[in-house]
Structure formats: structure tokens, C-alpha cells
Design a protein around this motif. Structure first.
Motif, PDB file in Angstrom:
ATOM      1  N   ILE A 180      32.781  29.029  51.051  1.00  0.00           N
ATOM      2  CA  ILE A 180      32.303  28.732  49.699  1.00  0.00           C
ATOM      3  C   ILE A 180      32.699  29.849  48.732  1.00  0.00           C
ATOM      4  O   ILE A 180      33.002  29.585  47.562  1.00  0.00           O
ATOM      5  CB  ILE A 180      30.767  28.492  49.687  1.00  0.00           C
ATOM      6  N   CYS A 181      32.723  31.098  49.205  1.00  0.00           N
ATOM      7  CA  CYS A 181      33.124  32.199  48.333  1.00  0.00           C
ATOM      8  C   CYS A 181      34.586  32.069  47.916  1.00  0.00           C
ATOM      9  O   CYS A 181      34.920  32.228  46.741  1.00  0.00           O
ATOM     10  CB  CYS A 181      32.885  33.539  49.024  1.00  0.00           C
ATOM     11  N   TRP A 182      35.464  31.785  48.865  1.00  0.00           N
ATOM     12  CA  TRP A 182      36.875  31.634  48.533  1.00  0.00           C
ATOM     13  C   TRP A 182      37.115  30.391  47.671  1.00  0.00           C
ATOM     14  O   TRP A 182      37.972  30.414  46.766  1.00  0.00           O
ATOM     15  CB  TRP A 182      37.724  31.558  49.810  1.00  0.00           C
ATOM     16  N   ALA A 183      36.374  29.325  47.919  1.00  0.00           N
ATOM     17  CA  ALA A 183      36.504  28.122  47.092  1.00  0.00           C
ATOM     18  C   ALA A 183      36.097  28.411  45.653  1.00  0.00           C
ATOM     19  O   ALA A 183      36.734  27.948  44.698  1.00  0.00           O
ATOM     20  CB  ALA A 183      35.656  26.990  47.668  1.00  0.00           C
ATOM     21  N   LEU A 184      35.029  29.187  45.476  1.00  0.00           N
ATOM     22  CA  LEU A 184      34.583  29.563  44.134  1.00  0.00           C
ATOM     23  C   LEU A 184      35.613  30.443  43.441  1.00  0.00           C
ATOM     24  O   LEU A 184      35.931  30.242  42.258  1.00  0.00           O
ATOM     25  CB  LEU A 184      33.238  30.288  44.218  1.00  0.00           C
ATOM     26  N   VAL A 185      36.135  31.431  44.164  1.00  0.00           N
ATOM     27  CA  VAL A 185      37.138  32.330  43.583  1.00  0.00           C
ATOM     28  C   VAL A 185      38.401  31.555  43.209  1.00  0.00           C
ATOM     29  O   VAL A 185      39.017  31.808  42.172  1.00  0.00           O
ATOM     30  CB  VAL A 185      37.462  33.477  44.566  1.00  0.00           C
ATOM     31  N   LEU A 186      38.766  30.593  44.058  1.00  0.00           N
ATOM     32  CA  LEU A 186      39.952  29.779  43.784  1.00  0.00           C
ATOM     33  C   LEU A 186      39.794  28.975  42.500  1.00  0.00           C
ATOM     34  O   LEU A 186      40.769  28.732  41.774  1.00  0.00           O
ATOM     35  CB  LEU A 186      40.200  28.829  44.966  1.00  0.00           C
ATOM     36  N   SER A 187      38.566  28.586  42.188  1.00  0.00           N
ATOM     37  CA  SER A 187      38.316  27.783  40.983  1.00  0.00           C
ATOM     38  C   SER A 187      38.133  28.629  39.727  1.00  0.00           C
ATOM     39  O   SER A 187      38.138  28.104  38.615  1.00  0.00           O
ATOM     40  CB  SER A 187      37.075  26.919  41.185  1.00  0.00           C
ATOM     41  N   LEU A 188      37.960  29.939  39.896  1.00  0.00           N
ATOM     42  CA  LEU A 188      37.641  30.814  38.761  1.00  0.00           C
ATOM     43  C   LEU A 188      38.682  30.797  37.636  1.00  0.00           C
ATOM     44  O   LEU A 188      38.296  30.772  36.456  1.00  0.00           O
ATOM     45  CB  LEU A 188      37.424  32.246  39.259  1.00  0.00           C
ATOM     46  N   PRO A 189      39.996  30.819  37.928  1.00  0.00           N
ATOM     47  CA  PRO A 189      40.976  30.804  36.833  1.00  0.00           C
ATOM     48  C   PRO A 189      40.884  29.579  35.925  1.00  0.00           C
ATOM     49  O   PRO A 189      41.343  29.619  34.784  1.00  0.00           O
ATOM     50  CB  PRO A 189      42.329  30.833  37.575  1.00  0.00           C
ATOM     51  N   VAL A 190      40.287  28.499  36.433  1.00  0.00           N
ATOM     52  CA  VAL A 190      40.110  27.290  35.620  1.00  0.00           C
ATOM     53  C   VAL A 190      38.721  27.260  34.987  1.00  0.00           C
ATOM     54  O   VAL A 190      38.567  26.954  33.798  1.00  0.00           O
ATOM     55  CB  VAL A 190      40.320  26.018  36.473  1.00  0.00           C
ATOM     56  N   MET A 191      37.717  27.599  35.764  1.00  0.00           N
ATOM     57  CA  MET A 191      36.336  27.454  35.303  1.00  0.00           C
ATOM     58  C   MET A 191      35.944  28.505  34.266  1.00  0.00           C
ATOM     59  O   MET A 191      35.155  28.217  33.358  1.00  0.00           O
ATOM     60  CB  MET A 191      35.375  27.512  36.496  1.00  0.00           C
ATOM     61  N   LEU A 192      36.478  29.721  34.370  1.00  0.00           N
ATOM     62  CA  LEU A 192      36.147  30.752  33.386  1.00  0.00           C
ATOM     63  C   LEU A 192      36.655  30.403  31.988  1.00  0.00           C
ATOM     64  O   LEU A 192      35.868  30.431  31.015  1.00  0.00           O
ATOM     65  CB  LEU A 192      36.678  32.112  33.833  1.00  0.00           C
ATOM     66  N   PRO A 193      37.943  30.032  31.828  1.00  0.00           N
ATOM     67  CA  PRO A 193      38.399  29.629  30.491  1.00  0.00           C
ATOM     68  C   PRO A 193      37.661  28.405  29.961  1.00  0.00           C
ATOM     69  O   PRO A 193      37.374  28.318  28.756  1.00  0.00           O
ATOM     70  CB  PRO A 193      39.893  29.316  30.704  1.00  0.00           C
TER      71      PRO A 193
END
Length: 287
Positions: A180-193
Motif C-alpha cells: 500500500i505504501c508503494w501504491a500510494l507513492v506511485l500515485s503521488l505524482p498525479v494526486m498531488l497536482p
């Protein structure tokens, strides 16, 4: 404690945590835009996840793991939160919770398709019976109907079942909290913007229940719950432990009644007992 028992205990803790997700999301979208809630919960959880990965010096996933991680992220980090947040603009959390009764069946199906699990015919009988009980209970309630909300919730169940099965399968290799941690980090470049783009113009008008809801879904629903849930699925079996989700609608309905003052009928108790028997039957014939 044997591995199977540990899996069911971890899975039960995960279900308890997830039971508050829809009521908390309902509270959050009452003050925030659904897209902001989706992005913010993932961004906050991803920041915490990144800190955990760095603190424990976890190795990066192999290139072959990126595909399953992407499917997991699209299912449980992006798809389910976004679709449920949008659905809760049209239906009550009590109404949406009953759809969770279909999630164990979806998880079991994807556990077979993606995880290669094979279950006995009696397992499917108890699994379908539990799902039908929950669906039948929903039909007896006077929930405000919305085709849009129902379709969004159904789509959320499908993508979530896939994300659960894919993440659980990968947990056997990487570990539950790491997935779940890696899945969250993987989504960060999209979810943060995305979060910054739809950031509320005036935070002062947001009421306290919305902030509490956002805090819960960010910390518990998006991170802590999955640590227990993926560990439980990996240890006890995706299809088998997934049946615990049959209990989630009733835990959630109690929370919806307590925190959001939404109506919950007494027949829920009788259905809950029947559902517990279905979960026990599914567990017995899981292997």
C-alpha cells in the motif's frame, strides 16, 4: 498462532477500520469537493507512506512489480475513493454501505482470476448467500434512490475488488504495508497536482465534521487499514478472508446512525446474524 488465524484477525481489524470509510467520506464531501477529497486523502497518506519507506530503508520494487502496483493504485488509491466520493453526492452513506456487501464476492472472483485460488462449491454458496442477504436487506430499506449514485457505487466495488486481489497477491512478495505504501507513492505524482489544482479557495468555511472525515479517510482508510487488510488477505487467502467484508455494511450502518444520524432499522440485527453465519460457513469451506 498459525498463519490462517493471524490472517483472519488482521483481516477483521482491517474491516473494522474500513467500516468508517463511507460515513467519513460522506462527512468530508459535505464540505470539500469530491475530487479534492480523493486527491487529498491519497496525497496525505502518500507522504506518510514515503516517510515509512525511507525510515525502514525499503528496497524499491522490481520492474515486474510496477504493473501490479499500478493496478492496485488505480483500484484502491484512485478508483474506489473517487467513485465513492462522487456517489455520496447522490446517495446517503447508509445507502452506499449496502453495496459493500457485494465486495466480498468481487474480491473472491478476482482472487480466483488474478491470484489463482481455487475454492470449494460450498464456499461460493455461502459467499453468494451472504451477498444476497445484504442486497435483499438493501431492497427493504427506504433509501433515497439515485441511478447515478448506484452505478458509481457498483463501479467502485468492481475496481476495489480488483485492487484488493492484486495488492494481496503482491503482498506475499513485498509485504502488506509495503504494497500500500508503494501504491500510494506511485500515485503521488498525479494526486498531488490534482489536489493543488482543486484546493479550496476558502478553508475557513469548512466545518469541523468535514475536516474529521478527511483526517479519517487519509490516515485510517487509506493507510492503516490496508496494512492490516493486505496482511490478512495474504496470510488467510484472498477469497476466504475477503468474506469478512460482509460484516462491513453493518458496522458502517451503526456508525452512520451514530455519527451522521442516518436511519438504521431493527431488521439489520437479524440480517447481521445471518451474514455472520455465512462468513463462518465460507471460512469453513475456504480450503
Amino acid at each position: 498462532m498459525d498463519k490462517i488465524t493471524s490472517g483472519w484477525i488482521n483481516g477483521f481489524i482491517g474491516v473494522l477500520i474500513f467500516s468508517g470509510s463511507l460515513p467519513a467520506t460522506r462527512a468530508a464531501v459535505a464540505g470539500f469537493d469530491p475530487i479534492f477529497v480523493t486527491g487529498a486523502r491519497a496525497t496525505i497518506a502518500a507522504a506518510l507512506a514515503l516517510a515509512l519507506l525511507v525510515a525502514f530503508r525499503e528496497k524499491r520494487p522490481m520492474r515486474t512489480d510496477l504493473g501490479p502496483l499500478f493496478v492496485t493504485a488505480m483500484g484502491v488509491v484512485v478508483g474506489f475513493p473517487l467513485l465513492t466520493a462522487l456517489a455520496l453526492r447522490h446517495i446517503t452513506s447508509a445507502h452506499s454501505i449496502v453495496f459493500i456487501g457485494l465486495l466480498p464476492l468481487a474480491t473472491a472472483i478476482f482472487g480466483v482470476l488474478r491470484g489463482g485460488e481455487r475454492m470449494r462449491p460450498m464456499f461460493w454458496l455461502f459467499s453468494c448467500a451472504g451477498s444476497l442477504l445484504v442486497a435483499g436487506f438493501a431492497l427493504t430499506q427506504n433509501f433515497a434512490a439515485s441511478l447515478t449514485g448506484d452505478l458509481l457505487m457498483f463501479a467502485a466495488i468492481v475496481v476495489c475488488g480488483l485492487g484488493y486481489a492484486e495488492g494481496a497477491q503482491l503482498s506475499r512478495k513485498l509485504g502488506g504495508w509495503q504494497v500500500i505504501c508503494w501504491a500510494l507513492v506511485l500515485s503521488l505524482p498525479v494526486m498531488l497536482p490534482l489536489t493543488l489544482y482543486v484546493f479550496p479557495s476558502d478553508l475557513s468555511i469548512i466545518k469541523q465534521p468535514a475536516w474529521i472525515g478527511l483526517f479519517y479517510v487519509s490516515l485510517f482508510s487509506m493507510l492503516i487499514g490496508f496494512i492490516f487488510w493486505y496482511r490478512g488477505l495474504a496470510q488467510g487467502g484472498i477469497a476466504a478472508v475477503g468474506q469478512l467484508q460482509l460484516l462491513q455494511p453493518f458496522f458502517g450502518l451503526v456508525l452512520a446512525a451514530t455519527l451522521l444520524h442516518e436511519s438504521v432499522s431493527w431488521p439489520m440485527i437479524a440480517v447481521t446474524v445471518a451474514v455472520i453465519l455465512c462468513v463462518a460457513g465460507a471460512k469453513r469451506f475456504a480450503k
